[in-house]
Design a protein around this motif. Structure first.
Motif, PDB file in Angstrom:
ATOM      1  N   GLN A 120       0.826  -1.210   0.000  1.00 24.32           N
ATOM      2  CA  GLN A 120       0.000   0.000   0.000  1.00 24.32           C
ATOM      3  C   GLN A 120       0.858   1.257   0.000  1.00 24.32           C
ATOM      4  O   GLN A 120       0.549   2.227  -0.688  1.00 24.32           O
ATOM      5  N   LEU A 121       1.934   1.255   0.795  1.00 23.31           N
ATOM      6  CA  LEU A 121       2.817   2.420   0.836  1.00 23.31           C
ATOM      7  C   LEU A 121       3.470   2.655  -0.524  1.00 23.31           C
ATOM      8  O   LEU A 121       3.536   3.788  -1.004  1.00 23.31           O
ATOM      9  N   LYS A 122       3.946   1.586  -1.151  1.00 19.04           N
ATOM     10  CA  LYS A 122       4.593   1.717  -2.459  1.00 19.04           C
ATOM     11  C   LYS A 122       3.610   2.198  -3.522  1.00 19.04           C
ATOM     12  O   LYS A 122       3.984   2.907  -4.443  1.00 19.04           O
TER      13      LYS A 122
ATOM     14  N   VAL B  84       9.381   9.280   0.818  1.00 19.34           N
ATOM     15  CA  VAL B  84       8.554  10.487   0.882  1.00 19.34           C
ATOM     16  C   VAL B  84       7.279  10.210   1.665  1.00 19.34           C
ATOM     17  O   VAL B  84       6.858  11.023   2.492  1.00 19.34           O
ATOM     18  N   ILE B  85       6.686   9.053   1.424  1.00 21.73           N
ATOM     19  CA  ILE B  85       5.452   8.685   2.129  1.00 21.73           C
ATOM     20  C   ILE B  85       5.718   8.536   3.626  1.00 21.73           C
ATOM     21  O   ILE B  85       4.965   9.043   4.464  1.00 21.73           O
ATOM     22  N   LEU B  86       6.812   7.861   3.986  1.00 20.86           N
ATOM     23  CA  LEU B  86       7.139   7.689   5.411  1.00 20.86           C
ATOM     24  C   LEU B  86       7.437   9.030   6.077  1.00 20.86           C
ATOM     25  O   LEU B  86       7.047   9.258   7.219  1.00 20.86           O
TER      26      LEU B  86
ATOM     27  N   ASN C 199       2.895  13.942  10.081  1.00 21.06           N
ATOM     28  CA  ASN C 199       1.510  13.908  10.556  1.00 21.06           C
ATOM     29  C   ASN C 199       1.409  13.331  11.969  1.00 21.06           C
ATOM     30  O   ASN C 199       0.453  13.609  12.680  1.00 21.06           O
ATOM     31  N   ALA C 200       2.402  12.538  12.370  1.00 25.72           N
ATOM     32  CA  ALA C 200       2.403  11.942  13.706  1.00 25.72           C
ATOM     33  C   ALA C 200       2.922  12.913  14.762  1.00 25.72           C
ATOM     34  O   ALA C 200       2.952  12.582  15.940  1.00 25.72           O
ATOM     35  N   GLY C 201       3.343  14.093  14.346  1.00 28.94           N
ATOM     36  CA  GLY C 201       3.748  15.091  15.324  1.00 28.94           C
ATOM     37  C   GLY C 201       5.222  15.446  15.319  1.00 28.94           C
ATOM     38  O   GLY C 201       5.647  16.290  16.109  1.00 28.94           O
ATOM     39  N   PHE C 202       6.014  14.824  14.466  1.00 27.69           N
ATOM     40  CA  PHE C 202       7.416  15.193  14.380  1.00 27.69           C
ATOM     41  C   PHE C 202       7.531  16.578  13.751  1.00 27.69           C
ATOM     42  O   PHE C 202       6.845  16.897  12.792  1.00 27.69           O
ATOM     43  N   LYS C 203       8.375  17.398  14.305  1.00 28.11           N
ATOM     44  CA  LYS C 203       8.561  18.753  13.803  1.00 28.11           C
ATOM     45  C   LYS C 203       9.453  18.726  12.569  1.00 28.11           C
ATOM     46  O   LYS C 203      10.508  18.106  12.573  1.00 28.11           O
ATOM     47  N   TYR C 204       9.028  19.384  11.517  1.00 20.70           N
ATOM     48  CA  TYR C 204       9.814  19.448  10.282  1.00 20.70           C
ATOM     49  C   TYR C 204      10.600  20.751  10.299  1.00 20.70           C
ATOM     50  O   TYR C 204      10.048  21.820  10.484  1.00 20.70           O
TER      51      TYR C 204
END
Length: 63
Positions: A36-38, A45-47, A53-58
Motif C-alpha cells: 500500500q505504501l509503495k 517520501v510517504i514515510l 503527521n504523527a507530530g514530528f517537527k519538520y
C-alpha cells in the motif's frame, strides 16, 4: 576464457541533498502494508509525510 571486469557498471545514483542522511533501520512491515505504501508513491517520501503527521517537527535545512 572470459575475464571478469571490475568497477561499477550500473547507473550512478543521484546525490542526496546535504540535509538528508541515509540511516539503516531494521523495521518489519507486513507485506500488504508495504504494498500500500509503495502504491502511494516513493516510500521515503510517504514515510516522511506519515512522521510529520504523527507530530514530528519538520525543520527546513539549515544554510
Amino acid at each position: 576464457m572470459q575475464s571478469k571486469r571490475g568497477g561499477y557498471r550500473g547507473k550512478p545514483k543521484k546525490k542526496l541533498p546535504p540535509h538528508l542522511k541515509r540511516v539503516r533501520m531494521n523495521v518489519r512491515i507486513q507485506k500488504w502494508m508495504l504494498d500500500q505504501l509503495k502504491a502511494k508513491g516513493e516510500l521515503g517520501v510517504i514515510l516522511e509525510e506519515i512522521l510529520k503527521n504523527a507530530g514530528f517537527k519538520y525543520r527546513e535545512n539549515p544554510k
